[in-house]
Design an enzyme around this catalytic site. Structure first.
Site, PDB file in Angstrom:
ATOM      1  N   SER A  34      -7.579  20.405 -30.431  1.00 24.80           N
ATOM      2  CA  SER A  34      -8.665  21.276 -29.965  1.00 24.80           C
ATOM      3  C   SER A  34      -9.345  22.003 -31.113  1.00 24.80           C
ATOM      4  O   SER A  34     -10.283  22.768 -30.902  1.00 24.80           O
ATOM      5  CB  SER A  34      -8.121  22.293 -28.958  1.00 24.80           C
ATOM      6  N   ASN A 121       1.366  29.866 -26.316  1.00 24.99           N
ATOM      7  CA  ASN A 121       0.894  30.097 -24.949  1.00 24.99           C
ATOM      8  C   ASN A 121       0.386  31.525 -24.738  1.00 24.99           C
ATOM      9  O   ASN A 121      -0.685  31.726 -24.168  1.00 24.99           O
ATOM     10  CB  ASN A 121       2.006  29.781 -23.946  1.00 24.99           C
ATOM     11  N   HIS A 167     -41.588  33.357   2.679  1.00 29.12           N
ATOM     12  CA  HIS A 167     -41.851  31.918   2.880  1.00 29.12           C
ATOM     13  C   HIS A 167     -42.939  31.415   1.935  1.00 29.12           C
ATOM     14  O   HIS A 167     -43.630  30.440   2.247  1.00 29.12           O
ATOM     15  CB  HIS A 167     -42.265  31.624   4.329  1.00 29.12           C
ATOM     16  N   SER A 288     -48.741  19.625 -24.773  1.00 22.27           N
ATOM     17  CA  SER A 288     -48.398  18.262 -24.379  1.00 22.27           C
ATOM     18  C   SER A 288     -48.882  17.324 -25.470  1.00 22.27           C
ATOM     19  O   SER A 288     -49.943  17.538 -26.063  1.00 22.27           O
ATOM     20  CB  SER A 288     -49.074  17.928 -23.056  1.00 22.27           C
ATOM     21  N   LYS A 294     -52.937  21.233 -21.935  1.00 26.73           N
ATOM     22  CA  LYS A 294     -51.731  21.799 -21.330  1.00 26.73           C
ATOM     23  C   LYS A 294     -51.153  22.988 -22.104  1.00 26.73           C
ATOM     24  O   LYS A 294     -51.154  23.016 -23.326  1.00 26.73           O
ATOM     25  CB  LYS A 294     -50.638  20.723 -21.218  1.00 26.73           C
ATOM     26  N   ASN A 296     -47.531  24.461 -21.431  1.00 27.47           N
ATOM     27  CA  ASN A 296     -46.379  24.288 -20.550  1.00 27.47           C
ATOM     28  C   ASN A 296     -45.383  25.435 -20.680  1.00 27.47           C
ATOM     29  O   ASN A 296     -45.076  25.869 -21.790  1.00 27.47           O
ATOM     30  CB  ASN A 296     -45.674  22.967 -20.868  1.00 27.47           C
ATOM     31  N   GLU A 301     -38.757  26.970 -17.766  1.00 30.12           N
ATOM     32  CA  GLU A 301     -38.253  25.729 -17.165  1.00 30.12           C
ATOM     33  C   GLU A 301     -36.848  25.408 -17.670  1.00 30.12           C
ATOM     34  O   GLU A 301     -35.960  25.033 -16.903  1.00 30.12           O
ATOM     35  CB  GLU A 301     -39.198  24.560 -17.462  1.00 30.12           C
ATOM     36  N   GLN A 333      -6.179  23.935 -22.081  1.00 27.91           N
ATOM     37  CA  GLN A 333      -6.976  23.764 -23.293  1.00 27.91           C
ATOM     38  C   GLN A 333      -8.431  23.430 -22.942  1.00 27.91           C
ATOM     39  O   GLN A 333      -9.336  23.682 -23.723  1.00 27.91           O
ATOM     40  CB  GLN A 333      -6.358  22.655 -24.153  1.00 27.91           C
TER      41      GLN A 333
HETATM   42  N1  ARG Z   1      -4.503  24.672 -27.993  1.00 30.83           N
HETATM   43  C1  ARG Z   1      -3.725  25.139 -26.895  1.00 30.83           C
HETATM   44  C2  ARG Z   1      -4.632  25.638 -25.764  1.00 30.83           C
HETATM   45  O1  ARG Z   1      -5.796  25.788 -26.015  1.00 30.83           O
HETATM   46  C3  ARG Z   1      -2.838  26.262 -27.342  1.00 30.83           C
HETATM   47  C4  ARG Z   1      -1.623  26.415 -26.543  1.00 30.83           C
HETATM   48  C5  ARG Z   1      -0.736  25.275 -26.791  1.00 30.83           C
HETATM   49  N2  ARG Z   1       0.508  25.428 -26.136  1.00 30.83           N
HETATM   50  C6  ARG Z   1       1.338  24.376 -25.927  1.00 30.83           C
HETATM   51  N3  ARG Z   1       2.427  24.640 -25.316  1.00 30.83           N
HETATM   52  N4  ARG Z   1       1.021  23.167 -26.293  1.00 30.83           N
HETATM   53  O2  ARG Z   1      -4.259  25.867 -24.681  1.00 30.83           O
END
Ligand code: ARG
Length: 469
Positions: A34, A121, A167, A288, A294, A296, A301, A333
């Protein structure tokens, strides 16, 4: 990204690789990493680690020397990250392990002690909360800036008549200021919602460790104090697995965007030559490539369009959570990209909206003409008759006939002669013309929340005071 690791970086075996006999597959490494997106949490990760380390030192769970080494190392890392020289490494999976490995490289064993009484965690849950708290504060300011821009427009046009619609048919006259104030109210509630959500974001998961708490005699209250959290997450299982604070934020964000989208939709209609109610500044319009005439309204939008993706992120997070057993699962994650994109989309949209609002010119004559066109004072005529003693349902009927006649004659109700009006009801006298004009109609709606210019000005004053909160 630096898959090999830059010079000066430890060669990376996975932090948890001791458990396995063969190295992780390349495809799995890429799939599970990640760090490409959670780098964004780096400053908050460092903030959290500093508080955790200080508490560990105060509780004599690490030495003072180790704490100082951790402080120095993390401050070097912070500089590297800010300068873009930090050797991010995909092998180290996520932001937490990248920083920890670098710290250990820089300061040795002290770096390895930082993770005492902590798990990724509770660490990641803390990081997201710190990040989101910071962003909520920024987004609330952007909302206030948007409101301030709307308030200035409202003030300028507190007495400018325009047709009010139901309406999308002309209903009754309102003032342009009143219309803008409706959005000030919406964004005000949005700001309240974010402030409210912030209380639930602002609680400390650290100490939950992996899921069950920790056997070390740590002081969670101290970490909460150092990080300015207002409470602890009371249950360790919940602390590491809950993301409802992020879901709640996304719901509040989706509502903000929904309000932005409604305003955008109106601006898009109003800039169309068919309405011609407002003009958006040249700097906020696009041309445009094929039709030279135009102008726009791309900005509103896109804002309307981006609402879809923010609402989508809310659905993504709700769906992400719905099947998860306690406690932490790697599914979580997947919370980050939707959350980050929600924050980004909201931030850029509110920024440009506030700028654009300052570049809007209101075509008061066109608004007036449109308000006169649709017999918008018909209700006023009915109310006039009721005040003279006629039952409302009868008055409704009388006015409907008068409107039909005016339509045939191609004029507004105030364009009918007194004699003609009296042919519909003898209760009508010369004073009727005071209520048939736009100004008369507006001024008569003089109750709190009504569109009378005095009421609009009063509402603006109250809203300006609320902006400080
Ligand atoms: N990159 C993980 C997340 O975003 C961090 C926690 C990872 N914990 C684990 N037990 N693999 O959640």
């Amino acid at each position: 990204m630096n898959p090999e690791g830059k010079p000066g970086q430890e060669p990376s075996a996975k932090t948890w690789s001791g458990r396995f006999s063969v190295p992780i597959a390349e495809s799995v490494k890429t799939y599970t990493a990640s760090v490409t997106f959670d780098q964004r949490l780096a400053e908050f990760d460092i903030q959290g680690s500093l508080a955790h380390a200080q508490m560990l030192a105060e509780a004599a769970l690490i030495s003072q020397e180790d704490f100082l080494a951790i402080q120095t190392g993390l401050s070097t890392i912070l500089d590297e990250i800010r300068q873009g020289t930090f050797p991010w490494n995909l092998d180290d999976e996520d932001v937490h392990l990248n920083i920890e490995r670098r710290l250990t490289h820089l300061v040795g064993d002290a770096g390895k002690r930082l993770h005492t009484a902590r798990s990724r965690n509770d660490q990641v849950a803390t990081d997201i909360r710190l990040y989101l708290r910071h962003e909520i504060d920024r987004l609330r300011e952007l909302l206030a800036a948007t409101q301030a821009a709307l308030l200035d427009l409202a003030e300028l046009h507190a007495a400018t008549p325009m047709p009010g619609f139901t309406h999308l048919q002309v209903a009754q006259p309102v003032t342009f200021g009143h219309h803008m104030m409706a959005y000030v109210e919406m964004f005000g509630r949005d700001r309240e919602r974010l402030a409210d959500c912030r209380h639930r974001v602002n609680r400390l998961p650290l100490g939950a460790a992996a899921l069950a708490g920790t056997s070390y005699p740590i002081r969670r209250e101290r970490v909460a104090e150092l990080l300015d959290f207002e409470a602890l997450c009371p249950n360790s299982l919940d602390a590491v697995s809950d993301r409802d604070f992020a879901i709640e934020f996304c719901a509040a964000a989706a509502l903000v965007m929904t309000h932005v989208s409604r305003l955008s939709e109106e601006f898009i209609l109003w800039t169309s030559p068919r309405f011609n109610f407002i003009r958006i500044g040249d700097a906020f319009c696009t041309g445009s490539s094929i039709m030279p005439q135009k102008r726009n309204p791309d900005v509103p939008e896109l804002a309307r369009g981006k609402t879809g993706r923010v609402t989508g992120h809310l659905m993504a997070l709700l769906t992400l959570m719905k099947g998860q057993p306690l406690a932490y699962n790697k599914d979580n994650q997947e919370d980050k990209e939707p959350l980050f994109d929600t924050v980004d989309t909201l931030g850029t949209t509110l920024t440009i909206l506030a700028e654009m609002l300052r570049q809007i010119t209101v075509n008061a004559p066109a608004l007036r003409a449109a308000a006169l066109e649709g017999f918008s004072t018909a209700t006023d005529l009915a109310d006039y008759l009721v005040k003279k003693g006629m039952p409302f349902r009868d008055a409704h009927e009388v006015v409907a006939r008068a409107v039909r006649l005016a339509e045939e004659q191609g004029c507004d109700l105030s364009g009918l002669s007194l004699q003609t009006l009296r042919s519909h009801s003898t209760l009508i006298d010369a004073d009727v013309f005071a209520v048939l004009t736009l100004e008369g109609s507006l001024a008569s709606r003089n109750i709190p929340g009504g569109t009378a210019p005095d009421q609009v000005r009063a509402a603006i004053q109250v809203a300006r005071l609320n902006l400080q909160r």
